[in-house]
Design an enzyme around this catalytic site. Sequence first.
Site, mmCIF file in Angstrom:
data_model
loop_
_atom_site.group_PDB
_atom_site.id
_atom_site.type_symbol
_atom_site.label_atom_id
_atom_site.label_comp_id
_atom_site.label_asym_id
_atom_site.label_seq_id
_atom_site.Cartn_x
_atom_site.Cartn_y
_atom_site.Cartn_z
ATOM 1 N N HIS A 21 13.855 -4.038 6.159
ATOM 2 C CA HIS A 21 14.145 -3.203 7.341
ATOM 3 C C HIS A 21 15.536 -3.553 7.864
ATOM 4 C CE1 HIS A 21 9.594 -2.614 8.378
ATOM 5 N NE2 HIS A 21 9.982 -1.890 7.345
ATOM 6 N N HIS A 77 1.725 5.930 1.446
ATOM 7 C CA HIS A 77 2.613 5.694 2.604
ATOM 8 C C HIS A 77 4.032 6.073 2.162
ATOM 9 C CE1 HIS A 77 4.596 3.632 5.872
ATOM 10 N NE2 HIS A 77 4.849 2.513 5.238
ATOM 11 N N GLU A 79 7.118 5.344 3.641
ATOM 12 C CA GLU A 79 8.315 4.598 4.025
ATOM 13 C C GLU A 79 9.177 4.424 2.767
ATOM 14 O OE1 GLU A 79 7.485 1.073 6.325
ATOM 15 O OE2 GLU A 79 9.575 0.914 6.968
ATOM 16 N N ASP A 81 10.740 2.269 1.140
ATOM 17 C CA ASP A 81 10.567 1.211 0.131
ATOM 18 C C ASP A 81 9.489 1.591 -0.888
ATOM 19 O OD1 ASP A 81 8.903 0.876 2.413
ATOM 20 O OD2 ASP A 81 8.398 -1.159 1.829
ATOM 21 N N HIS A 149 0.574 0.788 8.860
ATOM 22 C CA HIS A 149 1.268 0.626 10.102
ATOM 23 C C HIS A 149 2.075 1.853 10.529
ATOM 24 C CE1 HIS A 149 5.515 -0.223 8.505
ATOM 25 N NE2 HIS A 149 4.805 0.010 7.437
ATOM 26 N N ASP A 168 0.767 -1.336 2.302
ATOM 27 C CA ASP A 168 1.364 -2.456 3.051
ATOM 28 C C ASP A 168 0.323 -3.464 3.549
ATOM 29 O OD1 ASP A 168 4.060 -1.841 2.850
ATOM 30 O OD2 ASP A 168 4.031 -0.526 4.593
ATOM 31 N N TYR A 198 4.130 -11.447 7.567
ATOM 32 C CA TYR A 198 4.103 -9.984 7.395
ATOM 33 C C TYR A 198 3.277 -9.344 8.515
ATOM 34 C CZ TYR A 198 4.041 -5.624 4.762
ATOM 35 O OH TYR A 198 4.228 -4.332 4.360
ATOM 36 N N HIS A 229 3.303 -4.932 -1.678
ATOM 37 C CA HIS A 229 4.275 -6.029 -1.698
ATOM 38 C C HIS A 229 3.554 -7.321 -2.078
ATOM 39 C CE1 HIS A 229 7.296 -3.598 0.376
ATOM 40 N NE2 HIS A 229 6.405 -3.309 1.303
HETATM 41 FE FE1 FEO Z 1 5.732 0.366 5.462
HETATM 42 FE FE2 FEO Z 1 6.338 -1.455 2.645
HETATM 43 O O1 FEO Z 1 6.616 -0.112 3.886
#
Ligand code: FEO
Length: 404
Positions: A21, A77, A79, A81, A149, A168, A198, A229
């Site tokens: 981020h 998700h 996002e 990444d 999230h 995530d 995290y 991750h």
């Molecule tokens: Fe919410 Fe790993 O991105």
Amino acid sequence: MLLKDNVYSVGVIDWNNREFHESTYKIRRGTTYNSYLVLDKKNVLIDGVHQSYKNQFISNIKKIINPKKIDIIILNHIEPDHSGAIMQVLASCSYNVIIYSTRKAKEGFLKYYNDNVMLYNIEWRTISSFQEITIGKRTLQFIETPMMHWPDSMVTYSKLDNILFSNDIFGQHYATNQIFDDDLGIHCSILFEEAKKYYANILWTFNPVILSKLDILVKLPIKLIAPSHGLVWRKYICRITQQYINWASNLLKDKVTIIYESMWHSTEKIAYSMLEGVTSEHLDAYLFNVTKIDKTDILSHMLDSKGWIIGSSTNNRQMLPVMSTLLNCIKYINKVNTRLSSVFGSYGWSGEAIDDIKKVLSNITLTLNQFCFSCVFNPTNDELNECYNIAKQFAIRIKNNNII
Ligand code: FEO
């Protein structure tokens, strides 16, 4: 890498990333962007990777199958990444690919990649919670996890494999070429440390939502948790899910985190006297100068501490800026009356930092004036003794579980 029969990990390792981020989340051990390929009558790709790794991602997929044979892409998700390299996948796979996601994910993805998405003939199916699709021998179930999230978040569960593709949730920023939690052997504590960090930095704000969703997820018969991750949970599923329940339900430890920012070491002297007072009661205590230790690590300690002792000097009629940034990270967490806080600081002539900090903390913890302290300029020995005694009483109250 093979996770289970016909279930492969095709993600990438980001060895050198130290800022996730951008600068808001410092990571110490790199990260991975995990993606999974499930081969069945229909071949399914679950989640993507950061766009910087799009070529390696396609190459990883090609080691298993021709991307043109991917029938379905599941986006848990969006996002970047996880979605950043999806356009590259679309360019490589067949024109009949079907995407499954939440409605919010579809909206978000189209906003991120708008014009380019139109180039492809995608059939996009938005899901609802507990909806299932059959891809051959396997049934995949979707469970929406909004604000766990992002609003678009969901997880996918393979009933045949008992694998929860959790995106995530249960993630850890840890770059490694290992795949399962128990591959780390005696070093597995790293995973729990990173999973906690995290949680503190990504999920903590959403505690009430998380608890209700965990209630659903932990009832699934899970043999593997495959997050987006870090490593796949296999041996420590009970432990990590219990940790999540503890963090989400604010189960706190008899532990005090002391954090300060000081201009001329006066506030720092108070911090050390406070530490001595807490230590005199043999309570677990950690002390951080917020300008020296990254806030992401400090938040990890704050997450399960029953006591917070927080101090700042006053400058320009307010608390110092690094402390302000730290407190901005927690000001929207839910109030927990089982957490006790103390505020302190040295000042020159007006002392607004104390009220600044109290204002934030009193919305999220029990903050009592009897545990707060301020003084002008350099604290005298008597004043430092007073701080010691305040912190001692603070520690006794925590030890006796007598906070509320
Ligand atoms: Fe919410 Fe790993 O991105």
